[in-house]
Design a protein around this motif. Sequence first.
Motif: not given
Length: 318
Positions: A36, A75, A78
């Motif tokens: 991220q 991820l 998310a």
Amino acid sequence: MKLATIKDGSRDGRLVVVSRDLTQMTDAAFLARTLQAALDDWARVAPHLATLAQSLETGAVPAERFHEHDAASPLPRAYQWIEAATDAAGPDDGPELRQGASDAILGPREPILAADEAWGIDLGGGIAVITGDVPMGAEPAQAREAIRLVMLVNAVALRGSADSPAGTDGRLGAASPTFSPVAVTPDELGEAWDGGRLGGTLCVDLNGKPLGRVDAGIGTRFDFPALVARAARTRRLTAGTIVGSGTVADQPEGGQGASIEAGGSGHSSLAGLRRAEAAGGADPRTPLLGFGDTVRIEMLDERRHSIFGAIEQSVESV
């Protein structure tokens, strides 16, 4: 380049670069601690990650063995998970999208958990992309430029009865999705990626036997620029948004397709197989997933090497 997140005891794991053959990895946390973080600063970080990936291929940086079972989801959580509804279109014939849960994404080896088989548990093999920032009202060409990474997905659906937590359409109490161990930049996919769709056979196995061998390039009804633009029509998307193709289907225009046993390409979900069984007027004979069932989803390149690694999950009781 190929990126993965290694479990390290934290919520979001540690970013690594993975070799093209998925055998080696090198730490990338000095560039961005998490995927991220890399997505948030993509214009600056991505060129350095690409250089690191090339150095890994040439043996110019320290490397260690990459084990898929050590990988979390690329991820682990998310900002958004949005999926195309299979064989459905909006009122203007554009894609219909559904928003799913993305706060606790399953790792590629984590089990599918349910309290009751009556929830109607189904697998859903498909393709997904991770985007950068997308402005509200973006056109498909602009949306295409925002696609950062490509993954495989098992978009688990709960198709239970009206009195189950899943509701009747699989949207209420929806299960968490699962993504492949590795996320891949579009340039790494070569000719398989045409800018909007990923070509290649999506291999879906159930209990060690082939369920589907469908070409994802022709088995997705809408391309990703159209899906991303649709999602951004009334709101902006932030970097780290995941958009899914919907279940890859043998006949995306509504046909049911033939099972592998009958000489067809098979199916990427049990709902698709059950619809095919019911097409002749008979009751579907194949049950949905039960406790102890196992699912494997993978895509191979022309040399029969895994591109994204494999999703391998069992179905277990909570």
